[in-house]
Motif scaffolding. Sequence first.
Motif, PDB file in Angstrom:
ATOM      1  N   ASN A  86       0.624  -1.129   0.107  1.00 35.66           N
ATOM      2  CA  ASN A  86      -0.087   0.036  -0.205  1.00 35.66           C
ATOM      3  C   ASN A  86       0.949   1.355   0.104  1.00 35.66           C
ATOM      4  O   ASN A  86       1.680   1.536   1.125  1.00 35.66           O
ATOM      5  CB  ASN A  86      -0.920  -0.010   1.125  1.00 35.66           C
ATOM      6  CG  ASN A  86      -1.824   1.300   1.405  1.00 35.66           C
ATOM      7  OD1 ASN A  86      -1.327   2.403   1.456  1.00 35.66           O
ATOM      8  ND2 ASN A  86      -3.128   0.843   1.286  1.00 35.66           N
ATOM      9  N   ALA A  87       0.775   1.912  -1.025  1.00 34.58           N
ATOM     10  CA  ALA A  87       1.869   3.129  -1.267  1.00 34.58           C
ATOM     11  C   ALA A  87       1.504   4.121  -0.233  1.00 34.58           C
ATOM     12  O   ALA A  87       2.607   4.850   0.283  1.00 34.58           O
ATOM     13  CB  ALA A  87       1.538   3.799  -2.553  1.00 34.58           C
ATOM     14  N   ARG A  88       0.191   4.405   0.356  1.00 36.81           N
ATOM     15  CA  ARG A  88      -0.071   5.480   1.439  1.00 36.81           C
ATOM     16  C   ARG A  88       0.497   4.914   2.805  1.00 36.81           C
ATOM     17  O   ARG A  88       1.361   5.641   3.581  1.00 36.81           O
ATOM     18  CB  ARG A  88      -1.364   5.545   1.523  1.00 36.81           C
ATOM     19  CG  ARG A  88      -1.719   6.605   2.617  1.00 36.81           C
ATOM     20  CD  ARG A  88      -3.215   6.416   3.225  1.00 36.81           C
ATOM     21  NE  ARG A  88      -3.280   5.071   4.024  1.00 36.81           N
ATOM     22  CZ  ARG A  88      -4.713   4.519   4.397  1.00 36.81           C
ATOM     23  NH1 ARG A  88      -5.658   4.881   4.358  1.00 36.81           N
ATOM     24  NH2 ARG A  88      -4.315   3.431   5.284  1.00 36.81           N
ATOM     25  N   ASN A  89       0.428   3.658   2.986  1.00 39.58           N
ATOM     26  CA  ASN A  89       0.988   3.059   4.139  1.00 39.58           C
ATOM     27  C   ASN A  89       2.622   3.159   4.223  1.00 39.58           C
ATOM     28  O   ASN A  89       3.082   3.484   5.275  1.00 39.58           O
ATOM     29  CB  ASN A  89       0.379   1.701   4.451  1.00 39.58           C
ATOM     30  CG  ASN A  89      -0.966   1.717   4.989  1.00 39.58           C
ATOM     31  OD1 ASN A  89      -1.570   2.581   4.880  1.00 39.58           O
ATOM     32  ND2 ASN A  89      -1.456   0.492   4.772  1.00 39.58           N
ATOM     33  N   ARG A  90       3.077   2.916   3.047  1.00 35.47           N
ATOM     34  CA  ARG A  90       4.479   2.999   2.843  1.00 35.47           C
ATOM     35  C   ARG A  90       4.996   4.128   3.270  1.00 35.47           C
ATOM     36  O   ARG A  90       6.109   4.407   3.700  1.00 35.47           O
ATOM     37  CB  ARG A  90       4.862   2.205   1.436  1.00 35.47           C
ATOM     38  CG  ARG A  90       6.245   1.780   1.531  1.00 35.47           C
ATOM     39  CD  ARG A  90       6.623   1.186   0.025  1.00 35.47           C
ATOM     40  NE  ARG A  90       5.488   0.821  -0.778  1.00 35.47           N
ATOM     41  CZ  ARG A  90       5.120   1.241  -2.003  1.00 35.47           C
ATOM     42  NH1 ARG A  90       6.085   1.922  -2.812  1.00 35.47           N
ATOM     43  NH2 ARG A  90       4.297   0.679  -2.543  1.00 35.47           N
ATOM     44  N   ARG A  91       4.519   5.301   2.664  1.00 36.22           N
ATOM     45  CA  ARG A  91       4.661   6.713   2.691  1.00 36.22           C
ATOM     46  C   ARG A  91       4.581   6.965   4.372  1.00 36.22           C
ATOM     47  O   ARG A  91       5.757   7.588   4.844  1.00 36.22           O
ATOM     48  CB  ARG A  91       3.862   7.723   1.984  1.00 36.22           C
ATOM     49  CG  ARG A  91       4.191   8.952   2.080  1.00 36.22           C
ATOM     50  CD  ARG A  91       3.272   9.907   1.419  1.00 36.22           C
ATOM     51  NE  ARG A  91       1.898   9.844   1.812  1.00 36.22           N
ATOM     52  CZ  ARG A  91       0.863   9.381   1.347  1.00 36.22           C
ATOM     53  NH1 ARG A  91       1.095   8.540   0.098  1.00 36.22           N
ATOM     54  NH2 ARG A  91      -0.352   9.370   1.826  1.00 36.22           N
ATOM     55  N   ILE A  92       3.612   6.538   5.022  1.00 32.25           N
ATOM     56  CA  ILE A  92       3.329   6.777   6.451  1.00 32.25           C
ATOM     57  C   ILE A  92       4.522   6.196   7.364  1.00 32.25           C
ATOM     58  O   ILE A  92       5.010   6.876   8.211  1.00 32.25           O
ATOM     59  CB  ILE A  92       2.040   6.539   7.036  1.00 32.25           C
ATOM     60  CG1 ILE A  92       1.057   7.431   6.249  1.00 32.25           C
ATOM     61  CG2 ILE A  92       1.893   6.720   8.163  1.00 32.25           C
ATOM     62  CD1 ILE A  92      -0.512   7.136   6.346  1.00 32.25           C
ATOM     63  N   MET A  98       3.476  -2.540   6.390  1.00 27.86           N
ATOM     64  CA  MET A  98       3.207  -2.078   7.370  1.00 27.86           C
ATOM     65  C   MET A  98       1.857  -1.167   7.520  1.00 27.86           C
ATOM     66  O   MET A  98       1.586  -0.594   6.495  1.00 27.86           O
ATOM     67  CB  MET A  98       4.216  -1.076   8.245  1.00 27.86           C
ATOM     68  CG  MET A  98       5.548  -1.856   8.432  1.00 27.86           C
ATOM     69  SD  MET A  98       6.740  -0.741   9.482  1.00 27.86           S
ATOM     70  CE  MET A  98       6.162  -1.219  10.897  1.00 27.86           C
ATOM     71  N   ALA A  99       1.231  -1.254   8.520  1.00 25.91           N
ATOM     72  CA  ALA A  99      -0.089  -0.517   8.902  1.00 25.91           C
ATOM     73  C   ALA A  99      -0.120   0.585   9.896  1.00 25.91           C
ATOM     74  O   ALA A  99       0.260   0.291  10.872  1.00 25.91           O
ATOM     75  CB  ALA A  99      -1.051  -1.712   9.013  1.00 25.91           C
ATOM     76  N   PRO A 100      -0.464   1.941   9.718  1.00 23.06           N
ATOM     77  CA  PRO A 100      -0.436   2.843  10.646  1.00 23.06           C
ATOM     78  C   PRO A 100      -1.454   2.329  11.854  1.00 23.06           C
ATOM     79  O   PRO A 100      -2.868   1.944  11.619  1.00 23.06           O
ATOM     80  CB  PRO A 100      -1.017   4.097   9.880  1.00 23.06           C
ATOM     81  CG  PRO A 100      -1.137   3.775   8.232  1.00 23.06           C
ATOM     82  CD  PRO A 100      -1.081   2.345   8.391  1.00 23.06           C
ATOM     83  N   LEU A 101      -1.088   2.691  12.874  1.00 20.41           N
ATOM     84  CA  LEU A 101      -2.130   2.727  14.091  1.00 20.41           C
ATOM     85  C   LEU A 101      -2.603   3.983  14.784  1.00 20.41           C
ATOM     86  O   LEU A 101      -1.858   4.915  14.742  1.00 20.41           O
ATOM     87  CB  LEU A 101      -1.212   2.110  15.368  1.00 20.41           C
ATOM     88  CG  LEU A 101      -0.649   0.505  15.070  1.00 20.41           C
ATOM     89  CD1 LEU A 101       0.294   0.112  16.198  1.00 20.41           C
ATOM     90  CD2 LEU A 101      -1.892  -0.475  14.894  1.00 20.41           C
ATOM     91  N   TYR A 102      -4.067   3.877  14.546  1.00 19.42           N
ATOM     92  CA  TYR A 102      -4.718   5.102  14.944  1.00 19.42           C
ATOM     93  C   TYR A 102      -6.067   4.839  15.329  1.00 19.42           C
ATOM     94  O   TYR A 102      -6.688   3.554  15.226  1.00 19.42           O
ATOM     95  CB  TYR A 102      -4.765   6.139  13.888  1.00 19.42           C
ATOM     96  CG  TYR A 102      -5.388   5.620  12.373  1.00 19.42           C
ATOM     97  CD1 TYR A 102      -6.620   5.999  12.071  1.00 19.42           C
ATOM     98  CD2 TYR A 102      -4.781   4.508  11.658  1.00 19.42           C
ATOM     99  CE1 TYR A 102      -7.311   5.613  11.058  1.00 19.42           C
ATOM    100  CE2 TYR A 102      -5.661   4.116  10.572  1.00 19.42           C
ATOM    101  CZ  TYR A 102      -6.576   4.735   9.916  1.00 19.42           C
ATOM    102  OH  TYR A 102      -7.432   4.266   9.063  1.00 19.42           O
ATOM    103  N   ASP A 103      -7.085   5.774  15.581  1.00 22.60           N
ATOM    104  CA  ASP A 103      -8.132   5.553  16.193  1.00 22.60           C
ATOM    105  C   ASP A 103      -9.171   6.062  14.842  1.00 22.60           C
ATOM    106  O   ASP A 103      -9.183   7.396  14.897  1.00 22.60           O
ATOM    107  CB  ASP A 103      -8.565   6.199  17.261  1.00 22.60           C
ATOM    108  CG  ASP A 103     -10.067   6.115  17.572  1.00 22.60           C
ATOM    109  OD1 ASP A 103     -10.817   5.309  17.086  1.00 22.60           O
ATOM    110  OD2 ASP A 103     -10.484   6.303  18.853  1.00 22.60           O
ATOM    111  N   PRO A 104      -9.663   5.403  14.007  1.00 21.00           N
ATOM    112  CA  PRO A 104     -10.705   5.850  12.993  1.00 21.00           C
ATOM    113  C   PRO A 104     -11.717   6.746  13.362  1.00 21.00           C
ATOM    114  O   PRO A 104     -12.345   7.474  12.469  1.00 21.00           O
ATOM    115  CB  PRO A 104     -11.115   4.562  12.201  1.00 21.00           C
ATOM    116  CG  PRO A 104     -10.231   3.755  12.588  1.00 21.00           C
ATOM    117  CD  PRO A 104      -9.782   3.954  14.065  1.00 21.00           C
ATOM    118  N   ALA A 105     -12.169   6.647  14.617  1.00 21.74           N
ATOM    119  CA  ALA A 105     -13.111   7.581  15.008  1.00 21.74           C
ATOM    120  C   ALA A 105     -12.894   9.137  15.163  1.00 21.74           C
ATOM    121  O   ALA A 105     -13.612  10.065  15.125  1.00 21.74           O
ATOM    122  CB  ALA A 105     -13.866   7.070  16.542  1.00 21.74           C
ATOM    123  N   THR A 106     -11.537   9.233  15.458  1.00 16.07           N
ATOM    124  CA  THR A 106     -11.063  10.623  15.499  1.00 16.07           C
ATOM    125  C   THR A 106      -9.736  10.989  14.670  1.00 16.07           C
ATOM    126  O   THR A 106      -9.534  12.241  14.779  1.00 16.07           O
ATOM    127  CB  THR A 106     -10.964  10.872  17.169  1.00 16.07           C
ATOM    128  OG1 THR A 106      -9.717   9.813  17.339  1.00 16.07           O
ATOM    129  CG2 THR A 106     -11.916  10.510  18.069  1.00 16.07           C
TER     130      THR A 106
END
Length: 320
Positions: A86-92, A98-106
């Motif tokens: 995933n190009a977005r994930n690679r950039r982040i 790798m996958a970003p860790l965050y809370d999609p609600a906020t």
Amino acid sequence: MMLRILLILASLTTPAAAQTLAQQNARMFEALDRVHNLSARELARIKEIFAASGVAGQGNPAISVHPLTPEQCAARIPGGPSSYDNARNRRICGDRYMAPLYDPATQRPEDAKACIDMFEFPNIPCTYPVVWIKAREAAQVCAAQGKRLCDAHEWEGACAGALTEPDYRFGAGSVAAMRSWHNNKYAPTKNWAYGSSYQRGVCAADSAKSPGCAGGGFGRCGSNTYPTGSFPGCVSALGVYDQHGNAAEHMNLPLAPDQMTSAGGMGVTEMKGSWFIFDKYRAHEDWCRWRAPYWHGSQVMSTGSHANYHLGFRCCKSVD
């Protein structure tokens, strides 16, 4: 890209019984270097850790019987293994898979302060996970790549689909008391990566133990795992795979704020997830935020930290 993935898989498909552990690891190191673009120093350090272990790898190749080959895994994935990139994930996150860790609600993915490997180490889709590795060695392998062992709440958030603030109840007085408070808090809203109830057949959990494998032993227990990512439906809302089934995973459980790996420290061992026979023998709970008893517990960096035939790891990484 698809050709490159197929070449990598081809390098990992020599029949298990025809390989020694050293040969199996050598092929894995080659793939790890190609996929994750390691520096010579990083790769040398990882090789050193595995060599010192003597048993860390994808299981005893003389007795492991895997239910699927890497090629069969690739055929099960819509779009093939390269579709997991995933190009977005690679950039982040600064690395593939790798996958970003965050809370999609906020939050948005770009708000993430940490990322997690999408797959169990070596974090390459359609590759057998590493097992027989101690928590100490797992932490060292993560550090060699500029990553770290995940804190328990990060792994749990990756599975549950939302990273929440750390809530370790440090003043509880013991690991057992911390665990009891935590599990009681989350039990009413428990979930699995794929949904709100346990389901057989969704994850890599329908393999079998080796005949004669009573409780452990490199010479008796094959690591009869599936290639990572073989079950595209075994994924969390944050895009993390195989947190149920395949290999159980080492994590860090902090007993004080400065023992979080995200704060530069290290606490005690925590085992997360289920393992490759779980659909046949559901040995314990495995919902996302469930914390296990202090099984084989030790300081993460203890030379006596635990290793076995179905215990692996994945890494996390702090990002700016």
